[in-house]
Design a protein around this motif. Structure first.
Motif, PDB file in Angstrom:
ATOM      1  N   ARG A 130     -53.183 -14.598   4.102  1.00 23.05           N
ATOM      2  CA  ARG A 130     -53.608 -14.441   5.492  1.00 23.05           C
ATOM      3  C   ARG A 130     -52.438 -14.194   6.431  1.00 23.05           C
ATOM      4  NH1 ARG A 130     -55.433 -19.877   7.759  1.00 23.05           N
ATOM      5  NH2 ARG A 130     -53.171 -20.041   8.045  1.00 23.05           N
ATOM      6  N   ASP A 131     -51.292 -14.828   6.161  1.00 26.12           N
ATOM      7  CA  ASP A 131     -50.217 -14.873   7.147  1.00 26.12           C
ATOM      8  C   ASP A 131     -49.032 -13.976   6.827  1.00 26.12           C
ATOM      9  OD1 ASP A 131     -51.754 -16.767   8.424  1.00 26.12           O
ATOM     10  OD2 ASP A 131     -50.618 -18.482   7.649  1.00 26.12           O
ATOM     11  N   GLU A 132     -48.787 -13.680   5.556  1.00 26.88           N
ATOM     12  CA  GLU A 132     -47.620 -12.888   5.199  1.00 26.88           C
ATOM     13  C   GLU A 132     -47.869 -11.401   5.490  1.00 26.88           C
ATOM     14  OE1 GLU A 132     -44.524 -13.764   3.875  1.00 26.88           O
ATOM     15  OE2 GLU A 132     -45.166 -15.775   4.476  1.00 26.88           O
ATOM     16  N   PRO A 133     -46.814 -10.585   5.587  1.00 24.70           N
ATOM     17  CA  PRO A 133     -47.008  -9.134   5.734  1.00 24.70           C
ATOM     18  C   PRO A 133     -47.843  -8.568   4.599  1.00 24.70           C
ATOM     19  CG  PRO A 133     -44.724  -9.732   6.207  1.00 24.70           C
ATOM     20  CD  PRO A 133     -45.388 -10.977   5.671  1.00 24.70           C
ATOM     21  N   LEU A 134     -48.415  -7.400   4.820  1.00 30.04           N
ATOM     22  CA  LEU A 134     -49.354  -6.844   3.855  1.00 30.04           C
ATOM     23  C   LEU A 134     -48.736  -6.628   2.476  1.00 30.04           C
ATOM     24  CD1 LEU A 134     -51.424  -4.227   5.903  1.00 30.04           C
ATOM     25  CD2 LEU A 134     -51.923  -6.630   5.434  1.00 30.04           C
ATOM     26  N   LEU A 135     -47.474  -6.204   2.428  1.00 30.41           N
ATOM     27  CA  LEU A 135     -46.859  -5.929   1.130  1.00 30.41           C
ATOM     28  C   LEU A 135     -46.798  -7.165   0.253  1.00 30.41           C
ATOM     29  CD1 LEU A 135     -45.437  -4.090  -0.896  1.00 30.41           C
ATOM     30  CD2 LEU A 135     -43.299  -4.504   0.347  1.00 30.41           C
ATOM     31  N   PRO A 136     -46.215  -8.279   0.692  1.00 28.15           N
ATOM     32  CA  PRO A 136     -46.241  -9.460  -0.182  1.00 28.15           C
ATOM     33  C   PRO A 136     -47.651 -10.001  -0.413  1.00 28.15           C
ATOM     34  CG  PRO A 136     -45.200  -9.971   1.928  1.00 28.15           C
ATOM     35  CD  PRO A 136     -45.352  -8.498   1.866  1.00 28.15           C
ATOM     36  N   ALA A 137     -48.545  -9.817   0.553  1.00 26.31           N
ATOM     37  CA  ALA A 137     -49.921 -10.268   0.352  1.00 26.31           C
ATOM     38  C   ALA A 137     -50.554  -9.537  -0.820  1.00 26.31           C
ATOM     39  CB  ALA A 137     -50.740 -10.048   1.627  1.00 26.31           C
ATOM     40  N   VAL A 138     -50.348  -8.220  -0.905  1.00 26.54           N
ATOM     41  CA  VAL A 138     -50.870  -7.457  -2.032  1.00 26.54           C
ATOM     42  C   VAL A 138     -50.129  -7.824  -3.311  1.00 26.54           C
ATOM     43  CG1 VAL A 138     -51.148  -5.147  -3.014  1.00 26.54           C
ATOM     44  CG2 VAL A 138     -51.645  -5.535  -0.595  1.00 26.54           C
ATOM     45  N   ALA A 139     -48.817  -7.938  -3.227  1.00 25.57           N
ATOM     46  CA  ALA A 139     -48.023  -8.218  -4.426  1.00 25.57           C
ATOM     47  C   ALA A 139     -48.393  -9.546  -5.072  1.00 25.57           C
ATOM     48  CB  ALA A 139     -46.537  -8.191  -4.077  1.00 25.57           C
ATOM     49  N   SER A 140     -48.844 -10.501  -4.267  1.00 28.07           N
ATOM     50  CA  SER A 140     -49.205 -11.802  -4.831  1.00 28.07           C
ATOM     51  C   SER A 140     -50.386 -11.701  -5.793  1.00 28.07           C
ATOM     52  CB  SER A 140     -49.525 -12.798  -3.717  1.00 28.07           C
ATOM     53  OG  SER A 140     -50.722 -12.445  -3.033  1.00 28.07           O
ATOM     54  N   SER A 141     -51.168 -10.626  -5.668  1.00 32.34           N
ATOM     55  CA  SER A 141     -52.320 -10.448  -6.561  1.00 32.34           C
ATOM     56  C   SER A 141     -51.932  -9.874  -7.915  1.00 32.34           C
ATOM     57  CB  SER A 141     -53.353  -9.520  -5.906  1.00 32.34           C
ATOM     58  OG  SER A 141     -52.896  -8.167  -5.901  1.00 32.34           O
ATOM     59  N   LEU A 142     -50.672  -9.499  -8.094  1.00 34.85           N
ATOM     60  CA  LEU A 142     -50.287  -8.778  -9.305  1.00 34.85           C
ATOM     61  C   LEU A 142     -50.149  -9.657 -10.536  1.00 34.85           C
ATOM     62  CD1 LEU A 142     -47.763  -6.125  -7.930  1.00 34.85           C
ATOM     63  CD2 LEU A 142     -50.194  -5.872  -8.480  1.00 34.85           C
ATOM     64  N   THR A 143     -50.451 -10.954 -10.411  1.00 34.09           N
ATOM     65  CA  THR A 143     -50.585 -11.749 -11.629  1.00 34.09           C
ATOM     66  C   THR A 143     -51.701 -11.190 -12.508  1.00 34.09           C
ATOM     67  OG1 THR A 143     -51.946 -13.290 -10.337  1.00 34.09           O
ATOM     68  CG2 THR A 143     -49.641 -13.917 -10.756  1.00 34.09           C
ATOM     69  N   GLU A 144     -52.580 -10.363 -11.926  1.00 33.35           N
ATOM     70  CA  GLU A 144     -53.626  -9.722 -12.719  1.00 33.35           C
ATOM     71  C   GLU A 144     -53.037  -8.801 -13.790  1.00 33.35           C
ATOM     72  OE1 GLU A 144     -56.495 -10.617 -12.801  1.00 33.35           O
ATOM     73  OE2 GLU A 144     -57.247 -11.270 -10.855  1.00 33.35           O
ATOM     74  N   MET A 145     -51.783  -8.405 -13.643  1.00 30.54           N
ATOM     75  CA  MET A 145     -51.143  -7.617 -14.696  1.00 30.54           C
ATOM     76  C   MET A 145     -51.105  -8.378 -16.018  1.00 30.54           C
ATOM     77  SD  MET A 145     -47.906  -5.573 -12.994  1.00 30.54           S
ATOM     78  CE  MET A 145     -47.038  -7.039 -12.421  1.00 30.54           C
ATOM     79  N   PHE A 146     -51.012  -9.694 -15.914  1.00 32.13           N
ATOM     80  CA  PHE A 146     -50.807 -10.515 -17.093  1.00 32.13           C
ATOM     81  C   PHE A 146     -52.090 -11.217 -17.540  1.00 32.13           C
ATOM     82  CE2 PHE A 146     -47.392 -11.201 -13.818  1.00 32.13           C
ATOM     83  CZ  PHE A 146     -46.638 -10.100 -14.181  1.00 32.13           C
ATOM     84  N   ALA A 147     -53.165 -11.075 -16.747  1.00 29.52           N
ATOM     85  CA  ALA A 147     -54.390 -11.833 -17.002  1.00 29.52           C
ATOM     86  C   ALA A 147     -55.165 -11.394 -18.239  1.00 29.52           C
ATOM     87  CB  ALA A 147     -55.292 -11.790 -15.765  1.00 29.52           C
ATOM     88  N   PRO A 148     -55.283 -10.079 -18.531  1.00 29.87           N
ATOM     89  CA  PRO A 148     -56.129  -9.718 -19.678  1.00 29.87           C
ATOM     90  C   PRO A 148     -55.744 -10.406 -20.981  1.00 29.87           C
ATOM     91  CG  PRO A 148     -55.711  -7.778 -18.342  1.00 29.87           C
ATOM     92  CD  PRO A 148     -54.847  -8.882 -17.777  1.00 29.87           C
ATOM     93  N   GLN A 149     -54.472 -10.560 -21.249  1.00 31.77           N
ATOM     94  CA  GLN A 149     -54.081 -11.195 -22.510  1.00 31.77           C
ATOM     95  C   GLN A 149     -54.481 -12.662 -22.542  1.00 31.77           C
ATOM     96  OE1 GLN A 149     -52.833  -9.598 -25.309  1.00 31.77           O
ATOM     97  NE2 GLN A 149     -53.502 -11.568 -26.134  1.00 31.77           N
ATOM     98  N   ILE A 150     -54.311 -13.371 -21.409  1.00 25.03           N
ATOM     99  CA  ILE A 150     -54.692 -14.785 -21.427  1.00 25.03           C
ATOM    100  C   ILE A 150     -56.200 -14.930 -21.560  1.00 25.03           C
ATOM    101  CG2 ILE A 150     -54.952 -15.209 -18.936  1.00 25.03           C
ATOM    102  CD1 ILE A 150     -53.517 -17.846 -19.318  1.00 25.03           C
ATOM    103  N   HIS A 151     -56.967 -13.982 -20.982  1.00 30.28           N
ATOM    104  CA  HIS A 151     -58.420 -14.028 -21.134  1.00 30.28           C
ATOM    105  C   HIS A 151     -58.807 -13.779 -22.598  1.00 30.28           C
ATOM    106  CE1 HIS A 151     -59.005 -14.646 -16.983  1.00 30.28           C
ATOM    107  NE2 HIS A 151     -58.852 -13.394 -16.576  1.00 30.28           N
ATOM    108  N   LYS A 152     -58.152 -12.837 -23.243  1.00 29.79           N
ATOM    109  CA  LYS A 152     -58.433 -12.593 -24.666  1.00 29.79           C
ATOM    110  C   LYS A 152     -58.121 -13.834 -25.498  1.00 29.79           C
ATOM    111  CE  LYS A 152     -57.463  -7.616 -24.439  1.00 29.79           C
ATOM    112  NZ  LYS A 152     -56.518  -6.537 -24.834  1.00 29.79           N
ATOM    113  N   ASP A 153     -56.959 -14.444 -25.228  1.00 27.40           N
ATOM    114  CA  ASP A 153     -56.583 -15.641 -25.969  1.00 27.40           C
ATOM    115  C   ASP A 153     -57.574 -16.775 -25.705  1.00 27.40           C
ATOM    116  OD1 ASP A 153     -54.378 -14.260 -26.876  1.00 27.40           O
ATOM    117  OD2 ASP A 153     -52.985 -15.185 -25.449  1.00 27.40           O
ATOM    118  N   ARG A 154     -58.019 -16.870 -24.447  1.00 27.33           N
ATOM    119  CA  ARG A 154     -58.941 -17.957 -24.080  1.00 27.33           C
ATOM    120  C   ARG A 154     -60.300 -17.767 -24.761  1.00 27.33           C
ATOM    121  NH1 ARG A 154     -58.456 -18.450 -18.275  1.00 27.33           N
ATOM    122  NH2 ARG A 154     -56.636 -19.684 -18.898  1.00 27.33           N
TER     123      ARG A 154
END
Length: 244
Positions: A130-154
């Motif tokens: 909500r409070d940070e500039p748009l660039l870091p706000a979007v970048a914080s969502s990029l943990t999704e890069m690593f999510a598919p593998q953990i979902h497969k493992d889970r």
């Protein structure tokens, strides 16, 4: 000096390789079948709080965007979790998991048993976006890069080791196998295009680090509370909130 887009993407991916919460001992315990059912229930309850905050942070982000095209693209993330007329959404799918482990969905959605650290972490994520500039706000969502593998493992770990795990009860994770790569395809490209200076790139990288730390902190709290037995006052106690 700013890195090239390829160099910067490699930097972002290295953050995940080093810091993503797939390495946390609680996830290793969960995926290997070593969690008790009460530990699984504690995870389901507390992870719900994080899941419920995702559409809230996305709505806060959208309220700051003047570009209707970007709003239209980002809106899909809210629909993924809250649902549409044609799809129940991720939160409803999470409640299928809650029911499968014996929890009353009304208890889970009440947020009564949430651990303090979980609450602080989830709320901090909403405030950050909500409070940070748009660039870091979007970048914080990029943990999704690593999510598919953990979902497969889970999915594999739960299906192998726990009786409650079925195709239906693990549908949240199965759906994210398609949704997360779609979100990353847009979000990563947007960050690479807008992080043009060293300061921009540092801000985006630090945002991704913040997000990995937020996810890690939630699991630290679960471990302390439900593995080591130091459950904070007011947090879920085994036996509470069960289906009758």
């Amino acid at each position: 000096m700013a890195q090239s887009p390829a160099e910067f993407e490699a930097r972002l991916r290295q953050i995940g390789a080093d810091l993503y919460h797939d390495k946390h001992p609680f996830h290793q315990k969960l995926h290997s079948g070593d969690c008790t059912m009460d530990q699984v229930r504690a995870w389901v309850i507390n992870r719900y709080y994080y899941q419920s905050r995702i559409p809230m942070k996305d709505a806060a982000f959208m309220s700051r965007i003047s570009d209707p095209k970007l709003r239209r693209i980002w809106r899909r993330r809210i629909e993924d979790h809250d649902g549409t007329d044609d799809d129940n959404g991720g939160i409803a799918r999470w409640m299928k998991l809650a029911e499968a482990v014996g929890l009353d969905p009304d208890y889970v959605s009440s947020e009564v048993g949430i651990m303090p650290a979980t609450r602080f972490a989830g709320d901090a994520y909403v405030r950050f976006v909500r409070d940070e500039p748009l660039l870091p706000a979007v970048a914080s969502s990029l943990t999704e890069m690593f999510a598919p593998q953990i979902h497969k493992d889970r999915i594999a770990g739960l299906m192998e080791h726990y009786d409650f795990a079925t195709i239906d009860s693990t549908t949240y994770f199965r759906k994210r196998l398609d949704q997360a790569p779609r979100d990353v395809a847009f979000g990563l490209q947007w960050v690479l295009e807008h992080a043009v200076t060293k300061l921009d790139q540092d801000a985006a990288a630090n945002a991704l680090i913040f997000k990995t730390q937020m996810l890690w902190a939630q699991l630290d709290a679960l471990w302390l509370g439900y593995v080591e037995g130091h459950i904070p006052p007011g947090s879920w106690q085994p036996g509470e909130g069960m289906l009758s």
